[in-house]
Design an enzyme around this catalytic site. Structure first.
Site, mmCIF file in Angstrom:
data_model
loop_
_atom_site.group_PDB
_atom_site.id
_atom_site.type_symbol
_atom_site.label_atom_id
_atom_site.label_comp_id
_atom_site.label_asym_id
_atom_site.label_seq_id
_atom_site.Cartn_x
_atom_site.Cartn_y
_atom_site.Cartn_z
ATOM 1 N N ASP A 232 -1.531 -3.753 -4.540
ATOM 2 C CA ASP A 232 -2.661 -4.127 -5.402
ATOM 3 C C ASP A 232 -2.306 -5.242 -6.387
ATOM 4 O O ASP A 232 -1.325 -5.161 -7.136
ATOM 5 C CB ASP A 232 -3.175 -2.904 -6.171
ATOM 6 C CG ASP A 232 -3.995 -1.981 -5.276
ATOM 7 O OD1 ASP A 232 -4.599 -2.475 -4.293
ATOM 8 O OD2 ASP A 232 -4.044 -0.768 -5.549
ATOM 9 N N HIS B 74 -0.484 -0.992 1.185
ATOM 10 C CA HIS B 74 -1.430 -0.117 1.885
ATOM 11 C C HIS B 74 -2.428 -0.937 2.678
ATOM 12 O O HIS B 74 -2.573 -2.148 2.486
ATOM 13 C CB HIS B 74 -2.127 0.843 0.917
ATOM 14 C CG HIS B 74 -2.834 0.171 -0.218
ATOM 15 N ND1 HIS B 74 -2.176 -0.265 -1.343
ATOM 16 C CD2 HIS B 74 -4.135 -0.139 -0.393
ATOM 17 C CE1 HIS B 74 -3.039 -0.811 -2.176
ATOM 18 N NE2 HIS B 74 -4.241 -0.763 -1.624
ATOM 19 N N HIS C 106 -1.687 -4.851 1.880
ATOM 20 C CA HIS C 106 -1.477 -5.474 0.567
ATOM 21 C C HIS C 106 -0.953 -4.452 -0.431
ATOM 22 O O HIS C 106 -1.103 -3.250 -0.254
ATOM 23 C CB HIS C 106 -2.776 -6.081 0.037
ATOM 24 C CG HIS C 106 -3.850 -5.076 -0.256
ATOM 25 N ND1 HIS C 106 -4.611 -4.484 0.726
ATOM 26 C CD2 HIS C 106 -4.282 -4.542 -1.429
ATOM 27 C CE1 HIS C 106 -5.456 -3.632 0.180
ATOM 28 N NE2 HIS C 106 -5.296 -3.639 -1.138
ATOM 29 N N ARG D 148 -11.250 3.606 -8.121
ATOM 30 C CA ARG D 148 -9.824 3.413 -8.385
ATOM 31 C C ARG D 148 -9.585 3.106 -9.857
ATOM 32 O O ARG D 148 -10.401 2.423 -10.479
ATOM 33 C CB ARG D 148 -9.348 2.229 -7.534
ATOM 34 C CG ARG D 148 -7.853 2.064 -7.460
ATOM 35 C CD ARG D 148 -7.490 0.891 -6.561
ATOM 36 N NE ARG D 148 -7.509 -0.363 -7.292
ATOM 37 C CZ ARG D 148 -7.430 -1.562 -6.718
ATOM 38 N NH1 ARG D 148 -7.346 -1.676 -5.403
ATOM 39 N NH2 ARG D 148 -7.442 -2.650 -7.452
HETATM 40 C C1 SIN Z 1 -7.587 -0.354 -2.003
HETATM 41 O O1 SIN Z 1 -7.151 -1.336 -1.420
HETATM 42 O O2 SIN Z 1 -7.193 -0.052 -3.124
HETATM 43 C C2 SIN Z 1 -8.616 0.519 -1.321
HETATM 44 C C3 SIN Z 1 -8.091 1.151 -0.094
HETATM 45 C C4 SIN Z 1 -9.178 1.784 0.728
HETATM 46 O O3 SIN Z 1 -10.364 1.488 0.535
HETATM 47 O O4 SIN Z 1 -8.842 2.541 1.624
#
Ligand code: SIN
Length: 320
Positions: free
Chosen positions: A122, A270, A120, A287
């Site tokens: 974000d 990611h 995805h 984050r």
């Molecule tokens: C996210 O999707 O921002 C987190 C990624 C992760 O937990 O590796």
């Protein structure tokens, strides 16, 4: 575009053929001068995700660092409890989700290590998805738990010219809640479904800084291509997902406490880890996200909001 090393004391070391660079020579907890911020911004746009190690950031320092690159969003459109005094921090931790939403959250939706399982970008269900995301590791497992990013500009460029010309004309709906995931009657599912986020974005996004074209669909949020038959939409998305997940466009990052990953959310997707479910381990990351603009397609058309509101610094959860 090139990183101009003479502009900064930063060391920028590319780590994979199409994406990712390790950055050293900077303490992210210290005030940064303009030259350093410009060097990091250049590296971000060129390498799409940049990695730092051994950083000593708390919530306040992470927020301060993020603000060098723009105004920050609230933690997440559906988060109701960011850390006290730090509404910008979104904590990624399966134990936190389980406590807030019960076992059903982790077992039925299997989103154990991230808000969204699978590839995805974000919050693309928002009409203005974040411009960039900065993720800091606090607690990480001894083994596993890596995150992978893919370069959506390289994925677009890898398609043949006729396919690029075709997808340049398409638009897609992105949604979180409603008929799509998450399913079930958990408090979390109710929160999301009572606060739908739906937007229509161009399938190809023109980056506002670099001018590069990037694929802008992802399995996490894209529900369908608009104005085509459902079977056509499925086939087109399958083709694009196969392209954007090709290993050659990706980089995989092994976390340590104090690691930071900073990605251009307008040019990457990611994948959170999926290799920890059978292990009794903790993984806590934090984050922040930089407020984004409305995507624009090759034809100059902007994204449209269908439900919810833009993702800004406001606390957007409406229903408790
Ligand atoms: C996210 O999707 O921002 C987190 C990624 C992760 O937990 O590796």
């Amino acid at each position: 575009m090139t990183v101009a090393p003479e502009r900064t004391a930063l060391s920028v070391r590319p780590v994979a053929g199409h994406i990712g660079a390790d950055i050293s020579g900077v303490d992210l907890s210290a005030p940064l001068d303009e030259k350093t911020v410009a060097g990091l911004t250049d590296a971000l746009h060129r390498y799409k995700v940049i990695f730092f190690r051994g950083q000593e950031l708390d919530h306040a320092a992470q927020i301060r660092f993020g603000r060098h690159f723009g105004e920050l969003t609230y933690a997440h459109p559906h988060d109701d409890a960011p850390p006290e005094g730090h509404p910008e921090i979104f904590t990624v931790d399966p134990e936190r989700y389980a406590k807030r939403y019960g076992g059903e959250y982790t077992v039925r939706t299997r989103r154990k290590y991230s808000y969204v399982a699978g590839w995805h970008t974000d919050v693309t269900a928002a009409v203005n998805p974040p411009a960039a995301s900065i993720l800091r590791a606090e607690v990480v497992p001894e083994v596993g738990g890596d995150t992978t990013w893919t370069n959506l500009v390289a994925a677009y460029d890898g398609l043949s010219a006729p396919v690029r010309a075709f997808i340049d004309t398409l638009r897609a709906e992105h949604r979180y809640g409603g008929s799509d995931k998450p399913a079930g009657g958990s408090a979390y599912a109710r929160r999301v479904n009572d606060n739908l986020l739906v937007a229509v974005h161009p399938v190809v996004r023109v980056h506002p800084v670099t001018g590069e074209r990037a694929l802008f669909v992802n399995p996490g949020f894209t529900s369908h291509i608009v104005d085509v038959e459902p079977r056509e939409s499925r086939a087109i998305l399958d083709l694009l997902y196969a392209e954007l997940t090709r290993p050659e466009y990706t980089v995989r990052f092994r976390w340590e406490p104090g690691s930071v990953a900073f990605w251009d959310n307008r040019a990457t997707a990611h994948l959170a880890p999926a290799d920890l479910d059978h292990l009794d381990v903790r993984r806590t990351l934090h984050r922040v996200t930089v407020i984004g603009d409305r995507p624009v397609g090759p034809d100059g058309r902007e994204s449209e909001l269908l439900a919810g509101r833009p993702f800004t610094a406001d606390h957007a959860v409406v229903v408790d």
